[in-house]
Design a protein around this motif. Sequence first.
Motif, PDB file in Angstrom:
ATOM      1  N   PHE A 254       0.947  -1.174   0.059  1.00  0.00           N
ATOM      2  CA  PHE A 254      -0.083  -0.140  -0.010  1.00  0.00           C
ATOM      3  C   PHE A 254       0.940   1.233  -0.115  1.00  0.00           C
ATOM      4  N   PRO A 255       0.539   2.184  -0.649  1.00  0.00           N
ATOM      5  CA  PRO A 255      -0.866   2.480  -1.430  1.00  0.00           C
ATOM      6  C   PRO A 255      -0.591   2.195  -2.834  1.00  0.00           C
ATOM      7  N   PHE A 256      -1.731   1.711  -3.534  1.00  0.00           N
ATOM      8  CA  PHE A 256      -1.621   1.556  -4.986  1.00  0.00           C
ATOM      9  C   PHE A 256      -2.862   2.235  -5.613  1.00  0.00           C
ATOM     10  N   LEU A 257      -2.893   2.209  -7.001  1.00  0.00           N
ATOM     11  CA  LEU A 257      -4.055   2.526  -7.806  1.00  0.00           C
ATOM     12  C   LEU A 257      -4.710   1.280  -8.163  1.00  0.00           C
ATOM     13  N   ALA A 258      -5.844   1.148  -8.142  1.00  0.00           N
ATOM     14  CA  ALA A 258      -6.659   0.202  -8.668  1.00  0.00           C
ATOM     15  C   ALA A 258      -7.654   0.404  -9.944  1.00  0.00           C
ATOM     16  N   LEU A 259      -7.385   0.063 -11.132  1.00  0.00           N
ATOM     17  CA  LEU A 259      -8.371   0.094 -12.161  1.00  0.00           C
ATOM     18  C   LEU A 259      -9.145  -0.995 -12.276  1.00  0.00           C
ATOM     19  N   VAL A 260     -10.311  -0.906 -12.288  1.00  0.00           N
ATOM     20  CA  VAL A 260     -11.323  -2.004 -11.803  1.00  0.00           C
ATOM     21  C   VAL A 260     -12.294  -1.889 -13.178  1.00  0.00           C
ATOM     22  N   VAL A 261     -12.152  -2.935 -14.103  1.00  0.00           N
ATOM     23  CA  VAL A 261     -13.164  -2.927 -15.456  1.00  0.00           C
ATOM     24  C   VAL A 261     -13.875  -4.141 -15.549  1.00  0.00           C
ATOM     25  N   SER A 262     -15.166  -4.095 -15.543  1.00  0.00           N
ATOM     26  CA  SER A 262     -16.095  -5.023 -15.514  1.00  0.00           C
ATOM     27  C   SER A 262     -17.149  -4.828 -16.340  1.00  0.00           C
ATOM     28  N   GLY A 263     -18.183  -5.673 -16.254  1.00  0.00           N
ATOM     29  CA  GLY A 263     -19.394  -5.357 -16.979  1.00  0.00           C
ATOM     30  C   GLY A 263     -20.267  -4.413 -16.412  1.00  0.00           C
ATOM     31  N   GLY A 264     -20.037  -4.203 -15.214  1.00  0.00           N
ATOM     32  CA  GLY A 264     -21.008  -3.193 -14.397  1.00  0.00           C
ATOM     33  C   GLY A 264     -20.119  -2.079 -13.915  1.00  0.00           C
TER      34      GLY A 264
ATOM     35  N   SER B   6     -16.416   7.383 -19.918  1.00  0.00           N
ATOM     36  CA  SER B   6     -17.861   7.371 -20.650  1.00  0.00           C
ATOM     37  C   SER B   6     -17.753   6.342 -21.979  1.00  0.00           C
ATOM     38  N   PHE B   7     -18.551   5.554 -21.942  1.00  0.00           N
ATOM     39  CA  PHE B   7     -18.497   4.577 -22.971  1.00  0.00           C
ATOM     40  C   PHE B   7     -19.859   4.523 -23.672  1.00  0.00           C
ATOM     41  N   SER B   8     -20.996   5.377 -23.717  1.00  0.00           N
ATOM     42  CA  SER B   8     -22.161   5.048 -24.370  1.00  0.00           C
ATOM     43  C   SER B   8     -22.029   5.794 -25.696  1.00  0.00           C
ATOM     44  N   GLY B   9     -21.249   6.829 -25.692  1.00  0.00           N
ATOM     45  CA  GLY B   9     -21.027   7.509 -27.029  1.00  0.00           C
ATOM     46  C   GLY B   9     -19.979   6.499 -28.207  1.00  0.00           C
TER      47      GLY B   9
ATOM     48  N   GLY C 192     -17.063  -3.064 -19.849  1.00  0.00           N
ATOM     49  CA  GLY C 192     -17.532  -4.378 -20.227  1.00  0.00           C
ATOM     50  C   GLY C 192     -18.920  -4.340 -20.591  1.00  0.00           C
ATOM     51  N   GLU C 193     -19.735  -3.276 -20.258  1.00  0.00           N
ATOM     52  CA  GLU C 193     -21.054  -3.299 -21.016  1.00  0.00           C
ATOM     53  C   GLU C 193     -21.109  -2.817 -22.441  1.00  0.00           C
ATOM     54  N   ALA C 194     -20.076  -2.110 -22.544  1.00  0.00           N
ATOM     55  CA  ALA C 194     -19.778  -1.187 -23.976  1.00  0.00           C
ATOM     56  C   ALA C 194     -19.442  -2.594 -24.873  1.00  0.00           C
ATOM     57  N   PHE C 195     -18.613  -3.515 -24.535  1.00  0.00           N
ATOM     58  CA  PHE C 195     -18.132  -4.830 -25.027  1.00  0.00           C
ATOM     59  C   PHE C 195     -19.322  -5.640 -25.509  1.00  0.00           C
ATOM     60  N   ASP C 196     -19.977  -5.710 -24.690  1.00  0.00           N
ATOM     61  CA  ASP C 196     -21.035  -6.823 -24.555  1.00  0.00           C
ATOM     62  C   ASP C 196     -22.354  -6.309 -25.623  1.00  0.00           C
TER      63      ASP C 196
ATOM     64  N   PRO D 289     -21.160 -14.501 -24.208  1.00  0.00           N
ATOM     65  CA  PRO D 289     -20.843 -13.074 -23.744  1.00  0.00           C
ATOM     66  C   PRO D 289     -19.809 -12.403 -24.906  1.00  0.00           C
ATOM     67  N   GLY D 290     -20.310 -11.329 -25.331  1.00  0.00           N
ATOM     68  CA  GLY D 290     -19.747 -10.578 -26.266  1.00  0.00           C
ATOM     69  C   GLY D 290     -18.185  -9.978 -26.095  1.00  0.00           C
ATOM     70  N   GLY D 291     -17.856  -9.811 -24.877  1.00  0.00           N
ATOM     71  CA  GLY D 291     -16.287  -9.385 -24.879  1.00  0.00           C
ATOM     72  C   GLY D 291     -15.474 -10.392 -25.433  1.00  0.00           C
ATOM     73  N   ALA D 292     -15.746 -11.343 -25.072  1.00  0.00           N
ATOM     74  CA  ALA D 292     -14.598 -12.475 -25.335  1.00  0.00           C
ATOM     75  C   ALA D 292     -14.612 -12.719 -26.968  1.00  0.00           C
TER      76      ALA D 292
END
Length: 340
Positions: free
Chosen positions: A127-137, A209-212, A162-166, A177-180
């Motif tokens: 610690f400390p560290f930065l975390a990038l969490v990327v998932s479907g939600g 933002s990934f909706s665009g 992940g939602e944008a991928f799917d 699942p579409g991401g794979a």
Amino acid sequence: MLLLAIETSCDETAAAVVKDGCQMLSSVVSSQIAIHAEYGGVVPEIASRKHLEMITPVVSQALREAGLTMKDIQGVVATRGPGLAGALLVGLSAAKAIAFAQAVPFVGVHHIEGHIFAAFLEQPVAFPFLALVVSGGHTHLYLVENFGRYTTLGRTIDDAAGEAFDKSAKIMGLEYPGGARIDALARGGDCQAVRLPRPLINDGSLNFSFSGLKTAMLQRIAKHPVTIPGQDASDLCASFQEAVCDVLAFKTEAALRQNGIQRLVVAGGVACNSALRSRMNRMAADLGVELHIPTSALCGDNAAMLAVAGNYYLCNGYASPLSQDVTATWEMDRIKDQFS
């Protein structure tokens, strides 16, 4: 401490036995992908019913593979949230029942907290560290100062990566699942073939933002239908994937520089993506940053990841009451409130 961990936040019924928060003795995941593929996405009611069907055999298998019985378990941890309320109820209720029956402590853990500490099952991170969490939600950047001490630096303001991928995969007519599927097709494509937007990349914030980007994919397909399999489909997948990676890498590098952090954890289901793993490795090497990305089995939803934080909480006397309920939405910054 020997912990039994249970995860049922979405469409995987998972159980694991972990010793001392770092030694994985077993990890069992029962996937519902084949069931939900017919509908092109997760159906909450179906997911909940399947969890009810699978929770007992999955827990039994996890104990059996660890060479233990229920009497050997010294604590139980389960996902409290966020996630699908009905699905969460199955796992949390089972965990509390086991804890009560065996007279051992129980703790409810944040699903994303589990993802962040999955890396600790392979190698501890200072610690400390930065975390990038990327998932479907979720698509979030966190400053992690210690267990239970998290500051949100940036987050998606609409769709998660992940939602944008799917959803983009669904637009293209790819199977769930579409991401794979996108990752596989992209390997034979030209990532510069199709011009796509990089939303919020120069807005000065650490938000996403990934909706665009998803809308751009919809418009592209409407004007230029692709053939699957085909070079045009591979080029589009590679270009889409490159756009997502550009945004994630740009924001993550900015967060590392702004906070003077030299350690990075990348977690969540999208961390399985080959292009993202490659991009993060290159970025970390260029910046001289210590990078931790769990193996693919630990990036997806699993129960073992919950035991790292769960072990810390229980060993430090932070148990949850058996009256604890699930929470479909739960901010990481407020995790410590459950123990106050």
